[in-house]
Enzyme design. Structure first.
Site, short mmCIF file in Angstrom:
data_model
loop_
_atom_site.label_atom_id
_atom_site.label_comp_id
_atom_site.label_asym_id
_atom_site.label_seq_id
_atom_site.Cartn_x
_atom_site.Cartn_y
_atom_site.Cartn_z
N ASN A 6 0.91 -1.27 0.02
CA ASN A 6 0.14 0.02 0.17
C ASN A 6 0.83 1.19 0.14
O ASN A 6 1.42 1.60 0.95
CB ASN A 6 -1.05 -0.25 1.58
CG ASN A 6 -1.47 1.19 1.21
OD1 ASN A 6 -1.73 2.20 0.46
ND2 ASN A 6 -2.33 1.37 2.54
N LYS A 8 -0.01 4.35 -0.30
CA LYS A 8 -0.66 5.33 0.40
C LYS A 8 -0.34 6.59 -0.59
O LYS A 8 -0.48 6.48 -1.77
CB LYS A 8 -0.44 5.77 1.80
CG LYS A 8 -0.37 4.31 2.46
CD LYS A 8 0.17 4.55 4.12
CE LYS A 8 -0.01 3.38 4.85
NZ LYS A 8 0.26 3.44 6.37
N HIS A 88 -9.59 1.11 5.36
CA HIS A 88 -8.03 1.27 5.91
C HIS A 88 -8.43 2.24 7.13
O HIS A 88 -9.01 3.34 6.86
CB HIS A 88 -7.20 1.74 5.20
CG HIS A 88 -5.62 1.74 5.37
ND1 HIS A 88 -5.10 2.75 6.22
CD2 HIS A 88 -4.73 1.04 5.21
CE1 HIS A 88 -4.10 2.47 6.75
NE2 HIS A 88 -3.74 1.52 5.89
N GLU A 90 -6.75 4.77 8.19
CA GLU A 90 -6.22 5.98 7.79
C GLU A 90 -7.56 6.71 6.97
O GLU A 90 -7.96 8.01 7.35
CB GLU A 90 -5.12 6.10 6.73
CG GLU A 90 -3.81 6.03 7.64
CD GLU A 90 -2.70 5.72 6.89
OE1 GLU A 90 -2.66 5.53 5.45
OE2 GLU A 90 -1.90 5.07 7.42
N GLU A 157 -5.05 -4.83 11.03
CA GLU A 157 -4.13 -3.84 11.06
C GLU A 157 -4.17 -3.10 12.44
O GLU A 157 -5.07 -2.03 12.21
CB GLU A 157 -4.10 -2.88 9.83
CG GLU A 157 -3.74 -3.35 8.59
CD GLU A 157 -3.34 -2.58 7.47
OE1 GLU A 157 -2.26 -2.62 7.15
OE2 GLU A 157 -4.16 -1.67 7.19
N GLY A 163 2.69 2.21 10.57
CA GLY A 163 3.66 3.36 10.35
C GLY A 163 4.60 3.74 11.39
O GLY A 163 5.17 4.83 11.48
N SER A 193 3.68 -2.33 10.41
CA SER A 193 5.16 -2.23 10.32
C SER A 193 5.74 -3.63 10.16
O SER A 193 6.89 -3.99 10.71
CB SER A 193 5.57 -1.88 11.85
OG SER A 193 5.25 -0.55 12.18
C1 PEP Z 1 -0.75 0.07 6.23
O1 PEP Z 1 -0.85 1.26 6.39
O2 PEP Z 1 -1.25 -0.80 5.60
C2 PEP Z 1 0.61 -0.36 6.80
C3 PEP Z 1 0.64 -1.68 7.20
O3 PEP Z 1 1.54 0.42 7.16
P1 PEP Z 1 2.88 0.29 7.73
O4 PEP Z 1 3.54 -1.02 6.94
O5 PEP Z 1 3.71 1.36 7.27
O6 PEP Z 1 2.77 0.05 9.33
#
Ligand code: PEP
Length: 229
Positions: A6, A8, A88, A90, A157, A163, A193
């Site tokens: 992803n 973003k 998601h 976000e 998640e 992040g 992460s």
């Molecule tokens: C995400 O936003 O879907 C995600 C997993 O981000 P990150 O790997 O940066 O934690």
């Protein structure tokens, strides 16, 4: 295993093209059962060749119309995109998408036969209350969602792990995926992460069928190294 990237709000049209050139070359050596998805920003959707599925990070539940700043089905169809991220954190947290709106999107794109990676995840204060609170929170994010949909993939998640460089622990992922497995039969991804250093450990957890990767997916070589590890 499923490996989903992803981007973003990262990468341009030209850097996405270069990314796919590198990724395609690298993942020619991936295991035959592994599946790779990439979700670039909407401006970089295009026709790309390679052993991966191109998806959209978001779309409005309409064919087309007066939805300023959004893209709809017509814009996705131009690039044969049939895979979509929905829910998601976000979008839920920063863009105020309610469960009702998320469910409306889900219904619309399900009716179009889209493959949907449906994201759920709890904030830190809920995690701190323990497993029962986490499970109740996550199950509430299935409200209005057809969890029996044949083209569904669920991504767990935890918001506090996204992040932050702080992945959930193996125990947290294992217990949450075990609980989710009782609720849904579809593939279950972990996101938060995930990176080249922890991918093997995460991949070995029961009921983890893949990963959704943000930061560590932005570099094609790094993402490829996760796929090939
Ligand atoms: C995400 O936003 O879907 C995600 C997993 O981000 P990150 O790997 O940066 O934690």
């Amino acid at each position: 295993m499923i490996f989903a990237a992803n981007f973003k709000t990262n990468h341009t049209r030209s850097s996405t093209k270069a990314y796919f050139d590198t990724l395609s070359q690298k993942i020619a050596a991936k295991k035959s059962g592994d599946k790779v998805y990439v979700f670039p920003p909407a401006t970089a959707l295009d026709h790309y060749e390679g052993d991966f599925t191109l998806g959209a990070q978001n779309a409005y539940p309409a064919q087309k119309g007066a939805f300023t700043g959004e893209i709809g089905l017509e814009q996705l169809e131009e690039f044969s995109v049939k895979t979509l991220l929905i829910g998601h954190s976000e979008r839920r947290e920063l863009l105020g998408e309610s469960q009702e709106k998320v469910a409306e999107k889900f219904d619309f794109f399900k009716a179009q036969g889209f493959e949907i990676i449906y994201c759920i995840g709890e904030p830190l204060e809920v995690r701190q209350e323990g497993d029962a609170a986490v499970n109740a929170y996550l199950l509430a994010q299935f409200e209005g969602i057809d969890t029996g949909y044949e083209n569904l993939i669920v991504a767990y998640e935890p918001i506090w792990a996204i992040g932050t460089g702080r992945s959930a622990t193996i125990e947290e992922i294992a217990s949450t995926h075990q609980a989710l497995r009782k609720a849904v039969a579809c593939p279950l991804l972990y996101g938060g992460s995930a990176n080249p250093d922890n991918i093997r450990e995460i991949a070995s957890i029961d009921n983890v069928d893949g990963v959704l990767v943000g930061s560590a997916s932005l570099d094609a070589e790094k993402f490829a190294s996760m796929i090939l590890s």
